[in-house]
Design an enzyme around this catalytic site. Structure first.
Site, PDB file in Angstrom:
ATOM      1  CG  HIS A  84      -6.196 -21.668 -30.803  1.00 24.27           C
ATOM      2  ND1 HIS A  84      -7.187 -22.126 -30.060  1.00 24.27           N
ATOM      3  CD2 HIS A  84      -5.234 -21.326 -29.872  1.00 24.27           C
ATOM      4  CE1 HIS A  84      -7.038 -22.173 -28.709  1.00 24.27           C
ATOM      5  NE2 HIS A  84      -5.803 -21.757 -28.656  1.00 24.27           N
ATOM      6  CD  GLN A 112      -4.723 -18.080 -32.311  1.00 26.65           C
ATOM      7  OE1 GLN A 112      -3.591 -18.457 -32.070  1.00 26.65           O
ATOM      8  NE2 GLN A 112      -5.520 -17.790 -31.553  1.00 26.65           N
ATOM      9  CG  HIS A 151       0.140 -23.348 -23.264  1.00 27.51           C
ATOM     10  ND1 HIS A 151       0.860 -23.319 -24.429  1.00 27.51           N
ATOM     11  CD2 HIS A 151      -1.146 -22.530 -23.664  1.00 27.51           C
ATOM     12  CE1 HIS A 151       0.092 -22.950 -25.174  1.00 27.51           C
ATOM     13  NE2 HIS A 151      -0.988 -22.566 -24.991  1.00 27.51           N
ATOM     14  CG  ASP A 200      -1.068 -22.490 -29.106  1.00 22.93           C
ATOM     15  OD1 ASP A 200      -2.467 -21.934 -29.469  1.00 22.93           O
ATOM     16  OD2 ASP A 200      -0.689 -22.262 -28.334  1.00 22.93           O
TER      17      ASP A 200
END
Length: 456
Positions: free
Chosen positions: A58, A61, A268, A319
């Site tokens: 992402h 982020q 995950h 991530d």
């Protein structure tokens, strides 16, 4: 010259000596020959390995890294972190998304990622309205990839609900709202960008955010061979909510309701029972593991040893980007298992007992499958994505081939990636990205604007 001569190169069958690598103007490898003579004028180097695939990102982020490490009044968790992320996501502009993504890609390339799968769910403007161009923000990420040389798989996200049972979205989730038709519209808009350096798939965000009928519809509507990614079983509260909703655990429910196959990456999948471990392995799907983010958020540890025993496929991702290093990701992956099982050397098979080589090669294969791009190995017909390691560093100086990846992954914290070729383009030289200064300046301006908009 579109050529490189490596004294030692990691090929699919293992380390080989005196390897000549050549590539064409499109960025595809046209020759990978071991035991070759060095051509006159071709650059020479000591150690070459394939560039790693980052299968879960992402990008926006990246700007949050290190800013959420302050304890609240009650217990902190993924869910309290998510509220902070929502507040940040509410303000960010398309221009800032592009600047942050470019900074992230520079950092990832410098540390050894040459491909990245962007799980992209910031689709609407801050008021929750669609942009004039439906793929506006995804195109910004693509532009950052083009500017920096990062190979991309863009995954527009299906995000319709706040929780199981099709609960309505909360106001702070308004920027994420999409239905199946919205996602397919973005996929179609991105079609002209597809090529050697960019693929387009799709991603139901999770079983919380997408109803199972929507997941089936999206999977059936995507062109053949396109990748499908989904967050699943990341946190125990999610597992408990799923059981309360449908009397099934998330992976169990997905497997019952959807034809999960090699197109899928289950991101995950932290909390699994034995039957779910076996089901994922049997399906041929890739488990997308993100150990630094999973540790940062307190998710838990994936049952890696059991999954390897079942022949499961996995890859790694950064991530939320608290780390941009595949070395750190793979080190956390192995060390977490050592702590759980209280013994050493967990990640291996009878065929490959070298832990470093097993981790690198297996993550490459899983990442390439999840990215659905011609990457993951030094082989003719695949993309010319490779890392030149610093053979002059004390950790690698004179080291035997079979010890290179052990040294690379499990010794020290210096970045041993010296040069990076991505899609036939030299993007990192002597440890610096060729566009590093310009990209960093744009990133600093974006962050300053975000601080001013928040009043901090």
């Amino acid at each position: 010259m579109r050529a490189l001569f490596a004294r030692h190169a990691l090929l699919p069958e293992g380390w080989r000596r005196d390897v000549l690598l050549e590539w064409d103007a499109r960025g595809d490898l046209t020759r990978v020959e071991a035991g070759a003579a060095a051509p006159v004028g071709a650059p020479r180097t000591d150690y070459v390995v394939p560039g790693m695939v980052n299968l879960h990102s992402h990008a926006f982020q990246r700007a949050l890294g290190g800013l959420t490490e302050r304890a609240g009044e009650g217990p902190d968790s993924f869910w309290t972190w998510r509220d902070l992320m929502y507040r940040f996501a509410a303000r960010i502009t398309p221009e800032q998304i592009e600047a942050i993504a470019a900074q992230l890609f520079v950092e990832c390339l410098r540390h050894g990622y040459t491909s990245l799968c962007e799980f992209h769910y910031l689709q609407r403007d801050p008021d929750g309205q669609p942009y004039t161009r439906p793929a506006e923000t995804a195109e910004r990420v693509a532009a950052a990839g083009q500017a920096t040389g990062m190979g991309l798989t863009l995954l527009p996200v299906l995000y319709s609900h706040a929780s199981f049972g099709e609960q309505p979205l909360r106001p702070e989730q308004r920027r994420f709202r999409t239905g199946v038709d919205d996602v397919l519209q973005v996929v179609e808009a991105l079609q002209p960008l597809r090529g050697g350096q960019l693929e387009v798939g799709a991603a139901p965000h999770s079983l919380r955010a997408a109803g199972i009928a929507q997941v089936r519809e999206l999977a059936a509507s995507m062109p053949a061979g396109r990748p499908l990614h989904i967050h699943i079983a990341e946190q125990m509260p999610e597992v408990e909510q799923s059981i309360a909703f449908c009397a099934r655990r998330p992976v169990e429910y997905l497997m019952e309701q959807v034809a999960v196959d090699e197109r899928w990456c289950l991101v995950h999948a932290t909390h699994l029972n034995d039957a779910e471990v076996a089901a994922i392995a049997k399906s041929g799907a890739v488990a997308g593991l993100c150990p630094t983010t999973e540790a940062n958020l307190g998710d838990g540890l994936f049952p890696l040893q059991a999954f390897i025993g079942q022949g499961g496929r996995f890859g790694i991702g950064s991530d939320s980007h608290v780390s941009q290093s595949p070395v750190e990701e793979l080190r956390w992956l192995e060390y977490g298992q050592r702590l759980v099982h209280q013994r050493r050397n967990i990640s291996f098979t009878r065929q490959q007992r070298d832990v470093g080589q097993y981790l690198w090669q297996t993550a490459l294969r899983g990442g390439a499958q999840a990215a659905a791009r011609k990457v993951g190995a030094l082989a003719e017909g695949l993309r010319a994505d490779l890392l030149v390691l610093d053979g002059s560093h004390p950790n690698l100086d004179g080291v035997a081939d079979e010890d290179v990846l052990g040294r690379f992954l499990f010794c020290g914290n210096d970045n041993l990636v010296r040069d990076v070729l991505c899609g036939g383009r030299w993007v990192v030289q002597a440890g610096r990205h060729v566009e590093q200064d310009a990209v960093t300046q744009r990133y600093r301006r974006a962050m300053q604007a975000l601080r001013e908009s928040s009043g901090s």
